[in-house]
Scaffold this active site. Structure first.
Site, PDB file in Angstrom:
ATOM      1  N   GLY A 152       0.482   7.423  -0.283  1.00  0.00           N
ATOM      2  CA  GLY A 152       1.189   6.805  -1.398  1.00  0.00           C
ATOM      3  C   GLY A 152       2.386   5.997  -0.947  1.00  0.00           C
ATOM      4  O   GLY A 152       2.595   4.856  -1.386  1.00  0.00           O
ATOM      5  N   ASP A 153       3.189   6.577  -0.066  1.00  0.00           N
ATOM      6  CA  ASP A 153       4.359   5.870   0.458  1.00  0.00           C
ATOM      7  C   ASP A 153       3.939   4.602   1.196  1.00  0.00           C
ATOM      8  O   ASP A 153       4.561   3.542   1.059  1.00  0.00           O
ATOM      9  CB  ASP A 153       5.138   6.775   1.410  1.00  0.00           C
ATOM     10  CG  ASP A 153       5.874   7.885   0.690  1.00  0.00           C
ATOM     11  OD1 ASP A 153       6.529   7.604  -0.318  1.00  0.00           O
ATOM     12  OD2 ASP A 153       5.780   9.041   1.135  1.00  0.00           O
ATOM     13  N   SER A 154       2.897   4.713   2.020  1.00  0.00           N
ATOM     14  CA  SER A 154       2.469   3.575   2.826  1.00  0.00           C
ATOM     15  C   SER A 154       1.909   2.449   1.971  1.00  0.00           C
ATOM     16  O   SER A 154       2.159   1.271   2.229  1.00  0.00           O
ATOM     17  CB  SER A 154       1.433   4.029   3.857  1.00  0.00           C
ATOM     18  OG  SER A 154       1.988   4.977   4.744  1.00  0.00           O
ATOM     19  N   ALA A 189       2.756   1.836  -1.143  1.00  0.00           N
ATOM     20  CA  ALA A 189       3.901   1.226  -1.820  1.00  0.00           C
ATOM     21  C   ALA A 189       4.630   0.274  -0.885  1.00  0.00           C
ATOM     22  O   ALA A 189       5.060  -0.815  -1.285  1.00  0.00           O
ATOM     23  CB  ALA A 189       4.843   2.307  -2.334  1.00  0.00           C
ATOM     24  N   ALA A 190       4.771   0.679   0.378  1.00  0.00           N
ATOM     25  CA  ALA A 190       5.436  -0.182   1.356  1.00  0.00           C
ATOM     26  C   ALA A 190       4.673  -1.486   1.538  1.00  0.00           C
ATOM     27  O   ALA A 190       5.272  -2.568   1.627  1.00  0.00           O
ATOM     28  CB  ALA A 190       5.560   0.555   2.689  1.00  0.00           C
TER      29      ALA A 190
END
Length: 404
Positions: free
Chosen positions: A171-173, A175-176
């Site tokens: 999820g973080d990746s 979004a990045a």
């Protein structure tokens, strides 16, 4: 550390605020492409990513990569003098990238309205759990929650078991990556308008954007996708198969012509004419049966033998890789997908290379993550006009930190 940007984003200057993964990974990617990234960290311990994951000599093996090509500027944002330095730096940068909880920058007087009044060309990129608007905008949101609400957890894992994590900070990746895409889109638009804007990335939305036709499947056809393990229902053969030496090889032969080539490789050309398997739809309906036949054949071969046979017959296949496989693979090596970042202890830390590749504006070898505050004085002197007397006062009051 001083960098000379050589990639396609050379000349773009980014001020990175925030910590952990989503914002800093976006900063890593922008730095990979040649942007000058000024990473603002706390004066006490810096970004927690300095200590996350596997540590050697007290430093994370993740840090050299996620902070590569960045300059560390240690400023205490809890003090007004520190926030004033950010306002001054904002007049000299193209992009402010932040992943604080929405509302934090408003409280500090570092919101877009304030900073863009000082620099109308400024682009501010927000990365948060739920975005800057909506009923949950101010809620804490981690990547795992975004994966759950974005729908991917529901479709990941064995159907007989609870939803599973993918094994990385997906999820973080994601979004990045959308933050980088949004940054580039805003930079492009600025060429025409001369004005900056805000880019608002929500983690759950970044995940949801990858969920294909799941909403339409449910709303119109009444089909709700769920967990299907290693297979895609109705698409066969496309699965992981065993080998005699204990490896696992994924074979994707679901197209009719490719399936025929697989049958030839197996010494079973008759299967390609069998009405149960000859075409896409009946193969999908008889997935378990054909998968069993393929598995009975693959387990008689070592992985290298199986892959050689697949290559000879033009059937897409690949070993299920571990990190050891990646480090040893000649395709990774040929495309510079393993780079070594020598950290401050002299350890050569392997990391993934830059994606994508550029034919003319190659960014060059990345530099490892910096010392905490290693560039504070140089950056503030050059870009914020901090003189010797002001520096002495700021340092004495703990507003800034310069590494030895």
């Amino acid at each position: 550390m001083t960098t000379t940007p050589t990639g396609p984003l050379g000349g773009l200057r980014v001020l990175e605020l925030g910590s952990f993964i989503a914002g800093p990974f976006a900063g890593q990617l922008l730095g990979d492409y040649g942007a000058e990234v000024l990473k603002v960290e706390t004066t006490t311990s810096g970004d927690p990513m300095r200590r996350w994951g596997v540590n050697v000599d007290g430093e994370s093996l993740w840090w050299p990569s996620i902070a590569r090509n960045k300059r560390s500027v240690a400023i205490d944002l809890r003090q007004e003098e520190g926030r004033d330095l950010i306002r001054r730096l904002a007049t000299e940068v193209d992009v402010v990238l932040e992943n604080f909880r929405p509302g934090t920058l408003v409280t500090w007087g570092l919101d877009y309205a304030t900073l863009s009044a000082l620099n109308p060309r400024l682009i501010m990129v927000h990365v948060s759990g739920f975005g800057q608007t909506g009923p949950r905008a101010n809620d804490a949101g981690f990547g795992s929650i975004g994966e759950a609400m974005g729908g991917i957890r529901h479709t990941t894992g064995n159907p007989e078991l609870p939803p599973t994590r993918s094994g990385i900070s997906l999820g973080d990746s994601l979004a990045a990556m959308f933050a980088v895409i949004g940054t580039l889109a805003a930079v492009n638009e600025r060429h025409a308008s001369g004005r900056g804007q805000e880019v608002d990335v929500a983690i759950y939305e970044a995940v949801a954007a990858l969920m294909e036709s799941t909403m339409a499947d449910h709303a119109i056809a009444g089909v709700t996708r769920g967990r299907t393990g290693s297979v895609l229902p109705g698409v066969s053969p496309s699965n992981v198969y065993p080998t005699s030496d204990g490896a696992e090889v994924l074979i994707a032969a679901n197209a009719d012509t490719v399936f025929r080539r697989l049958c030839d490789a197996m010494g079973r050309p008759d299967l390609a004419d069998d009405p149960r398997f000859a075409e896409h739809a009946p193969r999908g309906a008889n997935m378990a049966e054909i998968d069993g036949m393929i598995a009975d054949w693959t387990r008689t071969l070592a992985a290298d033998e199986l892959l050689a046979a697949m290559e000879e017959h033009g059937v897409p296949a690949g070993r299920i890789y571990t990190a050891a496989d990646m480090l040893a693979d000649p395709q990774y090596a040929a495309r510079d997908m393993v780079v070594e970042l020598v950290n401050r202890f002299g350890t050569a830390v392997p990391a993934t290379g830059i994606v994508p590749k550029f034919s003319r504006t190659h960014p060059g070898a990345p530099l490892p993550g910096p010392l905490l505050g290693g560039d504070t004085r140089q950056v503030l002197t050059t870009l914020a006009g901090v003189g010797d007397d002001e520096w002495a006062k700021l340092a004495a009051n703990g507003v800034v930190l310069q590494a030895d």
